[in-house]
Write an enzyme that holds these catalytic residues in place. Structure first.
Site, mmCIF file in Angstrom:
data_model
loop_
_atom_site.group_PDB
_atom_site.id
_atom_site.type_symbol
_atom_site.label_atom_id
_atom_site.label_comp_id
_atom_site.label_asym_id
_atom_site.label_seq_id
_atom_site.Cartn_x
_atom_site.Cartn_y
_atom_site.Cartn_z
ATOM 1 N N CYS A 89 -10.076 91.796 -46.841
ATOM 2 C CA CYS A 89 -10.170 91.814 -48.302
ATOM 3 C C CYS A 89 -11.613 92.117 -48.735
ATOM 4 O O CYS A 89 -12.555 91.455 -48.284
ATOM 5 C CB CYS A 89 -9.731 90.465 -48.868
ATOM 6 S SG CYS A 89 -9.677 90.471 -50.668
ATOM 7 N N CYS A 91 -12.969 91.709 -51.670
ATOM 8 C CA CYS A 91 -13.363 90.999 -52.885
ATOM 9 C C CYS A 91 -13.924 89.611 -52.593
ATOM 10 O O CYS A 91 -13.950 88.767 -53.485
ATOM 11 C CB CYS A 91 -12.173 90.885 -53.832
ATOM 12 S SG CYS A 91 -11.326 92.444 -54.087
ATOM 13 N N CYS A 108 -5.545 92.377 -45.504
ATOM 14 C CA CYS A 108 -4.569 92.761 -46.531
ATOM 15 C C CYS A 108 -3.235 93.222 -45.927
ATOM 16 O O CYS A 108 -3.228 94.042 -45.005
ATOM 17 C CB CYS A 108 -5.163 93.890 -47.377
ATOM 18 S SG CYS A 108 -4.278 94.181 -48.925
ATOM 19 N N CYS A 110 -3.172 89.648 -47.664
ATOM 20 C CA CYS A 110 -3.641 88.334 -47.234
ATOM 21 C C CYS A 110 -2.518 87.286 -47.362
ATOM 22 O O CYS A 110 -1.472 87.546 -47.954
ATOM 23 C CB CYS A 110 -4.847 87.927 -48.074
ATOM 24 S SG CYS A 110 -4.475 87.815 -49.833
ATOM 25 N N CYS A 119 -2.989 88.016 -55.710
ATOM 26 C CA CYS A 119 -3.987 89.000 -55.281
ATOM 27 C C CYS A 119 -5.179 88.896 -56.221
ATOM 28 O O CYS A 119 -5.137 89.401 -57.343
ATOM 29 C CB CYS A 119 -3.401 90.412 -55.321
ATOM 30 S SG CYS A 119 -4.622 91.719 -54.995
HETATM 31 S S1 SF4 Z 1 -3.591 91.274 -51.286
HETATM 32 FE FE1 SF4 Z 1 -5.278 91.449 -52.755
HETATM 33 S S2 SF4 Z 1 -6.515 89.590 -52.473
HETATM 34 FE FE2 SF4 Z 1 -5.194 89.818 -50.677
HETATM 35 S S3 SF4 Z 1 -6.420 90.964 -49.188
HETATM 36 FE FE3 SF4 Z 1 -5.209 92.484 -50.313
HETATM 37 S S4 SF4 Z 1 -6.566 93.140 -51.973
HETATM 38 FE FE4 SF4 Z 1 -7.433 91.197 -51.190
#
Ligand code: SF4
Length: 150
Positions: A89, A91, A108, A110, A119
Protein backbone atom coordinates in the site's frame (compact mmCIF):
# COMPACT_ATOMS: atom_id res chain seq x y z
CA UNK A 1 7.40 10.91 -6.31
CA UNK A 2 8.00 8.84 -3.23
CA UNK A 3 5.38 6.82 -1.43
CA UNK A 4 5.20 9.44 1.31
CA UNK A 5 4.53 12.05 -1.36
CA UNK A 6 1.85 9.77 -2.75
CA UNK A 7 0.33 9.64 0.70
CA UNK A 8 0.41 13.41 0.98
CA UNK A 9 -1.65 13.70 -2.19
CA UNK A 10 -4.60 11.99 -0.53
CA UNK A 11 -7.31 13.76 1.47
CA UNK A 12 -6.36 14.23 5.11
CA UNK A 13 -9.55 12.53 6.28
CA UNK A 14 -8.43 9.28 4.67
CA UNK A 15 -4.96 9.07 6.21
CA UNK A 16 -6.01 7.26 9.32
CA UNK A 17 -3.73 4.52 10.54
CA UNK A 18 -5.34 1.18 11.14
CA UNK A 19 -4.50 -0.52 14.42
CA UNK A 20 -5.63 -3.91 13.24
CA UNK A 21 -3.60 -6.86 14.34
CA UNK A 22 -1.22 -8.37 11.90
CA UNK A 23 -2.67 -10.93 9.55
CA UNK A 24 -1.31 -14.39 9.30
CA UNK A 25 -2.93 -15.24 5.99
CA UNK A 26 -1.10 -15.30 2.72
CA UNK A 27 -1.59 -12.20 0.53
CA UNK A 28 -3.53 -12.59 -2.69
CA UNK A 29 -1.51 -12.87 -5.84
CA UNK A 30 -1.82 -10.12 -8.42
CA UNK A 31 -2.38 -11.74 -11.79
CA UNK A 32 -3.11 -10.14 -15.11
CA UNK A 33 -2.45 -10.82 -18.76
CA UNK A 34 -0.37 -7.96 -20.02
CA UNK A 35 -0.45 -7.01 -23.67
CA UNK A 36 2.90 -7.53 -25.29
CA UNK A 37 2.77 -4.08 -26.85
CA UNK A 38 3.06 -2.37 -23.45
CA UNK A 39 6.50 -0.83 -23.01
CA UNK A 40 8.62 -2.63 -20.40
CA UNK A 41 8.75 0.44 -18.14
CA UNK A 42 4.93 0.49 -18.05
CA UNK A 43 4.34 -3.20 -17.39
CA UNK A 44 3.84 -2.91 -13.62
CA UNK A 45 1.59 0.09 -14.09
CA UNK A 46 -0.48 -1.95 -16.53
CA UNK A 47 -0.59 -4.93 -14.18
CA UNK A 48 -1.84 -2.77 -11.32
CA UNK A 49 -4.27 -0.93 -13.61
CA UNK A 50 -5.87 -4.20 -14.70
CA UNK A 51 -5.87 -5.53 -11.17
CA UNK A 52 -7.61 -2.36 -9.94
CA UNK A 53 -10.29 -2.51 -12.61
CA UNK A 54 -10.99 -6.20 -12.04
CA UNK A 55 -10.98 -5.91 -8.26
CA UNK A 56 -13.36 -2.92 -8.32
CA UNK A 57 -15.75 -4.85 -10.55
CA UNK A 58 -15.49 -8.00 -8.44
CA UNK A 59 -16.12 -6.19 -5.14
CA UNK A 60 -18.76 -3.73 -6.39
CA UNK A 61 -16.59 -0.76 -5.52
CA UNK A 62 -15.81 2.36 -7.55
CA UNK A 63 -12.90 4.65 -8.23
CA UNK A 64 -12.78 8.13 -6.73
CA UNK A 65 -14.74 10.94 -8.38
CA UNK A 66 -11.31 12.54 -8.88
CA UNK A 67 -9.56 9.97 -11.07
CA UNK A 68 -6.19 11.62 -10.40
CA UNK A 69 -6.42 10.12 -6.89
CA UNK A 70 -6.94 6.69 -8.47
CA UNK A 71 -4.00 7.26 -10.81
CA UNK A 72 -1.64 8.32 -8.02
CA UNK A 73 -2.48 5.26 -5.93
CA UNK A 74 -2.11 2.82 -8.84
CA UNK A 75 1.22 4.41 -9.71
CA UNK A 76 2.35 4.00 -6.11
CA UNK A 77 1.32 0.35 -6.11
CA UNK A 78 3.24 -0.22 -9.36
CA UNK A 79 6.35 1.43 -7.94
CA UNK A 80 6.24 -0.81 -4.89
CA UNK A 81 5.70 -3.85 -7.07
CA UNK A 82 8.87 -2.97 -8.99
CA UNK A 83 10.82 -2.03 -5.88
CA UNK A 84 9.68 -4.74 -3.47
CA UNK A 85 8.15 -7.44 -5.63
CA UNK A 86 4.74 -6.83 -4.03
CA UNK A 87 2.13 -4.05 -4.34
CA UNK A 88 2.59 -2.68 -0.82
CA UNK A 89 0.00 0.00 0.00
CA UNK A 90 1.48 3.38 -1.02
CA UNK A 91 -0.56 5.43 1.45
CA UNK A 92 1.26 4.48 4.62
CA UNK A 93 4.64 5.03 6.26
CA UNK A 94 6.77 1.96 6.90
CA UNK A 95 9.96 1.69 8.90
CA UNK A 96 10.89 -1.39 6.87
CA UNK A 97 9.11 -1.67 3.54
CA UNK A 98 10.69 -4.99 2.61
CA UNK A 99 9.57 -6.58 5.88
CA UNK A 100 6.05 -5.21 5.45
CA UNK A 101 5.83 -6.51 1.90
CA UNK A 102 7.01 -9.91 3.10
CA UNK A 103 4.49 -9.94 5.93
CA UNK A 104 1.66 -9.16 3.51
CA UNK A 105 -0.92 -7.37 5.65
CA UNK A 106 -0.68 -4.17 3.56
CA UNK A 107 -0.14 -5.77 0.16
CA UNK A 108 -3.02 -4.69 -2.08
CA UNK A 109 -5.76 -5.67 -1.61
CA UNK A 110 -4.88 -5.27 2.06
CA UNK A 111 -6.60 -7.12 4.88
CA UNK A 112 -8.93 -4.23 5.85
CA UNK A 113 -10.12 -4.08 2.24
CA UNK A 114 -10.56 -7.82 1.95
CA UNK A 115 -12.37 -8.12 5.25
CA UNK A 116 -14.36 -4.87 5.50
CA UNK A 117 -14.04 -3.05 2.16
CA UNK A 118 -11.97 -0.35 3.87
CA UNK A 119 -9.54 1.30 1.47
CA UNK A 120 -7.96 4.33 3.12
CA UNK A 121 -6.20 5.19 -0.17
CA UNK A 122 -9.58 5.84 -1.79
CA UNK A 123 -8.76 3.43 -4.61
CA UNK A 124 -11.79 1.23 -3.95
CA UNK A 125 -14.83 3.10 -2.66
CA UNK A 126 -18.15 1.59 -1.71
CA UNK A 127 -21.35 2.83 -3.41
CA UNK A 128 -22.27 4.73 -0.23
CA UNK A 129 -19.02 6.70 -0.12
CA UNK A 130 -19.41 10.44 -0.71
CA UNK A 131 -16.16 10.52 -2.71
CA UNK A 132 -16.93 7.70 -5.09
CA UNK A 133 -17.35 8.30 -8.80
CA UNK A 134 -19.06 6.20 -11.45
CA UNK A 135 -15.97 4.57 -12.92
CA UNK A 136 -14.54 1.11 -12.49
CA UNK A 137 -12.17 1.63 -15.39
CA UNK A 138 -9.15 3.80 -16.08
CA UNK A 139 -7.01 3.59 -19.20
CA UNK A 140 -3.25 3.28 -19.30
CA UNK A 141 -3.15 6.56 -21.22
CA UNK A 142 -5.08 8.27 -18.43
CA UNK A 143 -2.72 6.83 -15.84
CA UNK A 144 0.36 7.99 -17.70
CA UNK A 145 -1.07 11.47 -18.30
CA UNK A 146 -2.23 11.96 -14.72
CA UNK A 147 1.05 10.82 -13.19
CA UNK A 148 3.53 12.26 -15.69
CA UNK A 149 4.86 14.82 -13.20
CA UNK A 150 5.40 12.32 -10.40
S1 SF4 B 1 -6.98 -1.77 -0.83
FE1 SF4 B 1 -6.58 0.43 -0.66
S2 SF4 B 1 -5.76 0.73 1.42
FE2 SF4 B 1 -5.61 -1.45 0.92
S3 SF4 B 1 -3.55 -1.71 0.06
FE3 SF4 B 1 -4.94 -1.38 -1.68
S4 SF4 B 1 -4.83 0.83 -2.05
FE4 SF4 B 1 -3.99 0.50 0.04
Amino acid sequence: MTSSATFSALPTARRGVFRAARATRRPLRVCANIATDVAPELRSLEVMRKFSEQYAQRTGTYFCMDLSVTAVVIKGLAEHKDELGAPLCPCRHYDDKAAEAEQGFWNCPCVPMRERKECHCMLFLTPEDDFRGEEQKISLDQLVEMTKDM
